[in-house]
Design a protein around this motif. Sequence first.
Motif, PDB file in Angstrom:
ATOM      1  N   TRP A 170     -55.974   2.993 -18.486  1.00 20.32           N
ATOM      2  CA  TRP A 170     -55.854   4.421 -18.835  1.00 20.32           C
ATOM      3  C   TRP A 170     -54.466   4.793 -19.346  1.00 20.32           C
ATOM      4  O   TRP A 170     -54.317   5.757 -20.085  1.00 20.32           O
ATOM      5  CB  TRP A 170     -56.257   5.272 -17.621  1.00 20.32           C
ATOM      6  N   GLN A 171     -53.435   4.079 -18.920  1.00 15.86           N
ATOM      7  CA  GLN A 171     -52.067   4.288 -19.396  1.00 15.86           C
ATOM      8  C   GLN A 171     -51.642   5.766 -19.326  1.00 15.86           C
ATOM      9  O   GLN A 171     -51.326   6.397 -20.339  1.00 15.86           O
ATOM     10  CB  GLN A 171     -51.923   3.760 -20.828  1.00 15.86           C
ATOM     11  N   PRO A 172     -51.602   6.336 -18.126  1.00 11.30           N
ATOM     12  CA  PRO A 172     -51.238   7.747 -17.998  1.00 11.30           C
ATOM     13  C   PRO A 172     -49.779   8.004 -18.362  1.00 11.30           C
ATOM     14  O   PRO A 172     -48.923   7.150 -18.177  1.00 11.30           O
ATOM     15  CB  PRO A 172     -51.485   8.030 -16.516  1.00 11.30           C
ATOM     16  N   GLU A 173     -49.526   9.201 -18.874  1.00 11.09           N
ATOM     17  CA  GLU A 173     -48.147   9.608 -19.143  1.00 11.09           C
ATOM     18  C   GLU A 173     -47.456  10.121 -17.875  1.00 11.09           C
ATOM     19  O   GLU A 173     -46.252   9.997 -17.719  1.00 11.09           O
ATOM     20  CB  GLU A 173     -48.096  10.695 -20.216  1.00 11.09           C
ATOM     21  N   ILE A 174     -48.260  10.739 -16.983  1.00 13.36           N
ATOM     22  CA  ILE A 174     -47.733  11.290 -15.731  1.00 13.36           C
ATOM     23  C   ILE A 174     -48.580  10.754 -14.587  1.00 13.36           C
ATOM     24  O   ILE A 174     -49.810  10.716 -14.663  1.00 13.36           O
ATOM     25  CB  ILE A 174     -47.768  12.829 -15.719  1.00 13.36           C
ATOM     26  N   PHE A 175     -47.908  10.357 -13.506  1.00  8.84           N
ATOM     27  CA  PHE A 175     -48.584   9.776 -12.342  1.00  8.84           C
ATOM     28  C   PHE A 175     -48.083  10.478 -11.088  1.00  8.84           C
ATOM     29  O   PHE A 175     -46.882  10.708 -10.931  1.00  8.84           O
ATOM     30  CB  PHE A 175     -48.280   8.275 -12.264  1.00  8.84           C
ATOM     31  N   VAL A 176     -49.002  10.818 -10.172  1.00  5.86           N
ATOM     32  CA  VAL A 176     -48.653  11.499  -8.924  1.00  5.86           C
ATOM     33  C   VAL A 176     -49.325  10.762  -7.766  1.00  5.86           C
ATOM     34  O   VAL A 176     -50.543  10.588  -7.756  1.00  5.86           O
ATOM     35  CB  VAL A 176     -49.093  12.974  -8.923  1.00  5.86           C
ATOM     36  N   ASP A 177     -48.517  10.340  -6.782  1.00  5.75           N
ATOM     37  CA  ASP A 177     -48.998   9.585  -5.621  1.00  5.75           C
ATOM     38  C   ASP A 177     -48.726  10.426  -4.378  1.00  5.75           C
ATOM     39  O   ASP A 177     -47.568  10.630  -3.995  1.00  5.75           O
ATOM     40  CB  ASP A 177     -48.242   8.250  -5.557  1.00  5.75           C
ATOM     41  N   THR A 178     -49.775  10.938  -3.714  1.00  3.70           N
ATOM     42  CA  THR A 178     -49.612  11.934  -2.655  1.00  3.70           C
ATOM     43  C   THR A 178     -49.296  11.283  -1.305  1.00  3.70           C
ATOM     44  O   THR A 178     -49.911  10.296  -0.916  1.00  3.70           O
ATOM     45  CB  THR A 178     -50.873  12.801  -2.534  1.00  3.70           C
ATOM     46  N   LEU A 258     -41.785   1.060 -14.901  1.00  3.99           N
ATOM     47  CA  LEU A 258     -41.724  -0.112 -15.776  1.00  3.99           C
ATOM     48  C   LEU A 258     -42.565   0.068 -17.031  1.00  3.99           C
ATOM     49  O   LEU A 258     -42.356  -0.626 -18.024  1.00  3.99           O
ATOM     50  CB  LEU A 258     -42.196  -1.358 -15.022  1.00  3.99           C
ATOM     51  N   HIS A 259     -43.517   0.996 -16.971  1.00  2.00           N
ATOM     52  CA  HIS A 259     -44.416   1.239 -18.103  1.00  2.00           C
ATOM     53  C   HIS A 259     -44.121   2.573 -18.795  1.00  2.00           C
ATOM     54  O   HIS A 259     -44.965   3.086 -19.534  1.00  2.00           O
ATOM     55  CB  HIS A 259     -45.861   1.207 -17.619  1.00  2.00           C
ATOM     56  N   ASN A 260     -42.941   3.134 -18.552  1.00  5.94           N
ATOM     57  CA  ASN A 260     -42.548   4.405 -19.165  1.00  5.94           C
ATOM     58  C   ASN A 260     -43.506   5.540 -18.812  1.00  5.94           C
ATOM     59  O   ASN A 260     -43.768   6.439 -19.630  1.00  5.94           O
ATOM     60  CB  ASN A 260     -42.421   4.270 -20.692  1.00  5.94           C
ATOM     61  N   THR A 261     -43.996   5.511 -17.600  1.00  6.36           N
ATOM     62  CA  THR A 261     -44.787   6.613 -17.064  1.00  6.36           C
ATOM     63  C   THR A 261     -43.928   7.363 -16.061  1.00  6.36           C
ATOM     64  O   THR A 261     -43.320   6.745 -15.172  1.00  6.36           O
ATOM     65  CB  THR A 261     -46.060   6.094 -16.376  1.00  6.36           C
ATOM     66  N   ILE A 262     -43.859   8.672 -16.183  1.00  6.84           N
ATOM     67  CA  ILE A 262     -43.110   9.494 -15.227  1.00  6.84           C
ATOM     68  C   ILE A 262     -43.937   9.604 -13.949  1.00  6.84           C
ATOM     69  O   ILE A 262     -45.101  10.008 -13.979  1.00  6.84           O
ATOM     70  CB  ILE A 262     -42.828  10.889 -15.801  1.00  6.84           C
ATOM     71  N   GLY A 263     -43.334   9.211 -12.832  1.00 10.26           N
ATOM     72  CA  GLY A 263     -44.061   9.210 -11.571  1.00 10.26           C
ATOM     73  C   GLY A 263     -43.463  10.159 -10.543  1.00 10.26           C
ATOM     74  O   GLY A 263     -42.275  10.482 -10.586  1.00 10.26           O
TER      75      GLY A 263
END
Length: 563
Positions: A170-178, A258-263
């Motif tokens: 899916w290669q998300p641009e934004i990732f959120v881990d609760t 590492l994948h240029n996704t803002i987490g």
Amino acid sequence: MAQETLYEISGKTETTTYTAAISYYESLAKSYPKSKLLTYGSTDFGKPLHLLVLSNDKIFDPIAIRKSNKRILLFNNGIHPGEPEGIDASMMLARDLLKTDKLPKDVVICIIPVYNIDGSFNRSSTSRANQNGPTAYGFRGNSKNLDLNRDFIKTDSKNSAAFQLIFNTWQPEIFVDTHTSNGADYQYVMTLIPTQKDKLNTILSGYLTKTLVPDLYAAMDKKGYLMIPYVNSIGETPETGITGFIESPRYSTGYTTLHNTIGFMPETHMLKSYDLRVDATYKLLKTYIDIVERDAKIIGENKRKADEFVAAQKDFPLDWKLNKSEVNDLTFKGFEAGQKPSEVSGTDRLYYDRTKPFTKTIKEWNKFEPAISIQKPIAYIIPKAWDKVIALLKLNNVKIESLKNDVKIAVESYNISDLKTATRPYEGHYLHSGVKVNPVAQTLQYYAGDYVVYANQKTNRYIIETLEPQATDSYFNWNFFDSILDQKEHYSAYIFEDTATELLKNNPELKAKLEARKSADAEFAKNGAAQLDFVYKNSDYYEKTHNRYPVARLVTDVKLDLK
């Protein structure tokens, strides 16, 4: 009509079970055509990871979604199932967006209902001794007793492999881990760990620090939840100051970097009531959706530029250190702390007095700088025997080629000259650190089918931070290559004494090297066994592969015959 969640039915005191959560999402997917429930891989518990996709256009193919220039936002819940706010909040948020037909136009929302399925079945009300509810919840470790938020590089769990499949599909641009916090007491319900700004690509970091984080704070303040950075105290209480959290790639947001996704790791406060923690999480997740929809175009453009930058980037940090001279003032709402006699031991103990709230200015250190950096090679060459390495690189969308024929290649290889190894296991490994390498230019034999990984890809950070042994969470540090540290052949001293005598007679340079070492090291000069070993290790009898890191660097742009 979508049903209420167990959290709502219980009067906001209980969290859902895994079985109920999946049943709930199956019902949503059947009722609303703008949602689809997918499965990926397997987990150590024998069940696949589920992914709910919410798409206003009813398009559920990630390639088609990216081609239509829509953003992808990924929420991950239950990596620690004893911290379940995101599990319940995501269920309600998905239902409410579908029920009111309020899905964003330019953002596709992906939700992992429960990541640590194993731990969610290991349910009790006591494993998180410091937490205020819910009535029962899952356990931090999975069925292999692994903390899955330490497993994003080593990938000891099937859960991690399934997550990486989802993420790289899916290669998300934004990732959120609760998450839910542990630690000091204070007035905030929600704290926030963004991707560490100095580790993130500068194009992404500028947007993160100047726009995304300030707007998250402002929106949550308006919604009744003033936030604060994660309270990572340098002393016993927050008044001593806090530091930023440096998430290495073993953690979810370190991995996504590492994948240029803002987490992000939002951390609700463990001692606040469960209903407030779920409500704050719900409102924060909704805020992410609103901001990503608003900034969809710029977020996409930033990701494209960052990927192009990393593909051409030459110098890469491998480890980081805190700059202790750069400090910020931070307004902090806490509770007065004090000491009183313990009723258990009679000695003084820390306590917080909630009848004495305060607002104070505290210090925050959040500037990190590279501790070790390297210049990337043209390519890495990996013998085909190291199949787990190759499998993980492929899982992470790294383009890999292979040699057509047997060939000798001039490379730069590392001899591992020093390292420290933990004396106790950590997440199933005796982790290495403090690695020192001695680069050696040499020509090595490679064989048809050995792998070549060019460092001209948008996945360069993943490639370099796993393959360079000095990187904090390199494959080497996670023991993937420990067999090279074993010496397979040796000598019988009484026989090799005669061989060493002949070597020294016939090799004046070796003789001079031995004498120089004896002159420089008095203890060595007294140790006959050490001197014999020195001669052995500086002769052709010593095995060339001992301590030689098997992943070589191609530093000269030679044409290779590749499949």
